[in-house]
Enzyme design. Structure first.
Site, PDB file in Angstrom:
ATOM      1  N   SER A  67       0.540   1.440  -7.554  1.00 31.16           N
ATOM      2  CA  SER A  67      -0.370   2.676  -8.051  1.00 31.16           C
ATOM      3  C   SER A  67       0.216   3.248  -9.268  1.00 31.16           C
ATOM      4  CB  SER A  67      -0.339   3.721  -6.747  1.00 31.16           C
ATOM      5  OG  SER A  67      -1.032   2.804  -5.894  1.00 31.16           O
ATOM      6  N   THR A  68       1.344   3.072  -9.596  1.00 27.05           N
ATOM      7  CA  THR A  68       1.889   3.845 -10.788  1.00 27.05           C
ATOM      8  C   THR A  68       2.609   2.787 -12.055  1.00 27.05           C
ATOM      9  OG1 THR A  68       3.894   3.774  -9.322  1.00 27.05           O
ATOM     10  CG2 THR A  68       2.568   5.784  -9.189  1.00 27.05           C
ATOM     11  N   LYS A  70       0.426   0.937 -14.233  1.00 28.34           N
ATOM     12  CA  LYS A  70      -0.699   0.842 -14.725  1.00 28.34           C
ATOM     13  C   LYS A  70      -0.729   1.242 -16.355  1.00 28.34           C
ATOM     14  CE  LYS A  70      -2.865   1.399 -10.449  1.00 28.34           C
ATOM     15  NZ  LYS A  70      -4.097   0.523  -9.910  1.00 28.34           N
ATOM     16  N   CYS A 104      -9.287  -0.803 -12.334  1.00 30.59           N
ATOM     17  CA  CYS A 104      -8.586   0.196 -11.557  1.00 30.59           C
ATOM     18  C   CYS A 104      -9.698   1.224 -11.482  1.00 30.59           C
ATOM     19  CB  CYS A 104      -7.433   0.739 -12.272  1.00 30.59           C
ATOM     20  SG  CYS A 104      -6.620   2.068 -10.998  1.00 30.59           S
ATOM     21  N   ASN A 106      -9.539   3.920  -9.300  1.00 39.08           N
ATOM     22  CA  ASN A 106      -8.719   5.346  -9.495  1.00 39.08           C
ATOM     23  C   ASN A 106      -8.403   5.915 -10.796  1.00 39.08           C
ATOM     24  OD1 ASN A 106      -7.870   6.636  -6.561  1.00 39.08           O
ATOM     25  ND2 ASN A 106      -7.224   4.732  -6.203  1.00 39.08           N
ATOM     26  N   HIS A 310      -1.412  -0.417   0.411  1.00 37.82           N
ATOM     27  CA  HIS A 310      -1.337   0.834  -0.318  1.00 37.82           C
ATOM     28  C   HIS A 310      -1.294   2.015   0.312  1.00 37.82           C
ATOM     29  CE1 HIS A 310      -3.645   3.388  -3.211  1.00 37.82           C
ATOM     30  NE2 HIS A 310      -3.538   2.527  -4.286  1.00 37.82           N
ATOM     31  N   MET A 314      -7.484   2.099  -2.975  1.00 44.27           N
ATOM     32  CA  MET A 314      -7.542   1.693  -4.592  1.00 44.27           C
ATOM     33  C   MET A 314      -9.268   2.064  -4.470  1.00 44.27           C
ATOM     34  SD  MET A 314      -5.870  -0.743  -2.816  1.00 44.27           S
ATOM     35  CE  MET A 314      -6.519  -2.300  -2.336  1.00 44.27           C
TER      36      MET A 314
END
Length: 392
Positions: A67-68, A70, A104, A106, A310, A314
């Site tokens: 998640s981080t 990117k 992505c 998010n 996750h 997502m």
């Protein structure tokens, strides 16, 4: 002995939904990184701090999770009736590659806000107070996304009272519309079936709904793989056997979906497809300690990204969930109780999320026309990133 000094490149560090990433304008990148290829990939890897055999990304901007880890590159759109082109790069944590195979969802929430704040939107289009509509061309998958970004006193409004499970603090609500969200030019159901019998060596034959909406996703029934659907991260991420099972299923599902030719090719395509499992609603306690009541959700969903469960959901997988829930007969629809629906609320490890979806049969095949959800975004830091001048 001489050393090449560091260079600095304009960048913005943003949260979008439940993800974080480093945002760049294409024109601000070093000349060699302004075109796709090895130089661009090496530059982004160094920015994020990969590959890191320690798995921490200490020497970069990454946060050592999918998640981080990117990156986003934005430019004025080359497409008619669009404002910006949005290119997303998922940076591997421990391997030297950037995966460009999907979007992505998010970070999509932050794209419109970044475009407005960084001068990529005509100032005449930005209201003093109200909503600025940003039409985004998602370059990875060739699709249109429309972001509705709140503006106050001529600037993007970031603070507010919209709460998103998986994000600690409230912020301003950004509504996002994913138009015709089937990934690229592929069919919504690449195999032609709503449910397949997927043969997986070492695992057996499992039922799977393989859908191509938002991002290619393989949905499984939780009970068929020994899960409940209420699992939190550690229950899966601390179980090497379970992780290996999911990766094997993902690899063989990817072949079945036509995304790769051989199961072993999945190792260099980590971002897609996603694999998720679903179950009917039941009470559970989210990772924050927040109780989630079965009466408040339609089903349970847990999804893996880059080989790990996750912590929330997502955004692109939420598009797939909403679409599959709207189509009677899929495993997602069955877990939600069956029948027709145009919205669904599902429970994930951090809480719940609601998604609206429109799907219809056109020329004998299912087609998703639009998926809508709300997220939020916020600038965390802006200025420059620095990398060694010879790293790319």
């Amino acid at each position: 002995m001489s050393f090449v000094p560091q260079i600095k490149v304009p960048a913005t560090y943003m949260r979008g939904g439940t993800s974080k990433g480093v945002f760049f304008r294409l024109r601000d990148l070093p000349q060699a990184a302004q075109v796709p290829g090895e130089a661009r990939d090496k530059f982004l890897l160094r920015v994020i701090g990969s590959p890191d055999p320690y798995g921490k990304q200490t020497d970069g901007m990454g946060g050592a999770t999918s998640s981080t880890s990117k990156t986003v590159i934005l430019s004025e759109s080359t497409k008619p009736d669009h404002d910006v082109d949005y290119l997303f790069g998922q940076v591997s944590i421990d391997k030297p590659f950037v995966d460009w195979s999907g979007n992505c969802g998010n970070l999509t929430a932050a794209v419109g806000a970044f475009a407005i704040s960084s001068g990529l939107i005509d100032s005449n289009r930005i209201p003093d107070n109200g909503i600025c509509t940003v039409r985004i061309w998602q370059a990875n998958i060739g699709k249109t996304i429309v972001a509705h970004v709140p503006v106050t006193n001529g600037e993007v409004q970031e603070t507010g009272d919209f709460e998103l499970d998986g994000v600690t603090f409230p912020a301003a609500e950004i509504r996002i519309e994913f138009m015709d969200p089937a990934d690229g030019e592929g069919a919504l159901f690449p195999t032609g079936n709503l449910v397949d019998q997927l043969e997986v060596p070492g695992v057996g034959t499992v039922q799977a709904t393989m859908i191509n909406a938002g991002i290619p996703t393989i949905f499984l029934s939780a009970d068929e793989i020994g899960c409940t659907g209420t699992e939190l991260q550690e229950a899966i991420n601390g179980d090497d056997k379970a992780l290996a099972m999911f990766e094997t299923i993902r690899a063989h599902g990817a072949v079945k979906m036509g995304l790769i030719e051989r199961p072993e090719d999945a190792a260099i395509r980590q971002h897609t497809p996603k694999v998720a499992f679903v179950a009917p609603p039941r009470d559970y306690v989210a990772s924050s300690g927040k109780p989630v009541a079965s009466k408040d959700i339609d089903l349970l969903v847990r999804a893996l990204s880059m080989g790990k469960l996750h912590h929330a959901m997502m955004g692109t997988a939420a598009v797939a969930i909403g679409t599959a829930a709207a189509i009677p007969g899929t495993l997602v629809n069955q877990a939600a109780g069956g029948g027709g629906r145009n919205s669904v609320t599902f429970g994930h490890p951090s809480g719940s999320l609601s998604v609206g979806a429109e799907a219809e049969i056109i020329d004998g095949s299912w087609r998703a026309t639009k998926v809508v959800m709300s997220r939020s975004a916020r600038v965390l830091m802006e200025g420059w990133v620095r990398v060694p001048g010879d790293c790319f």
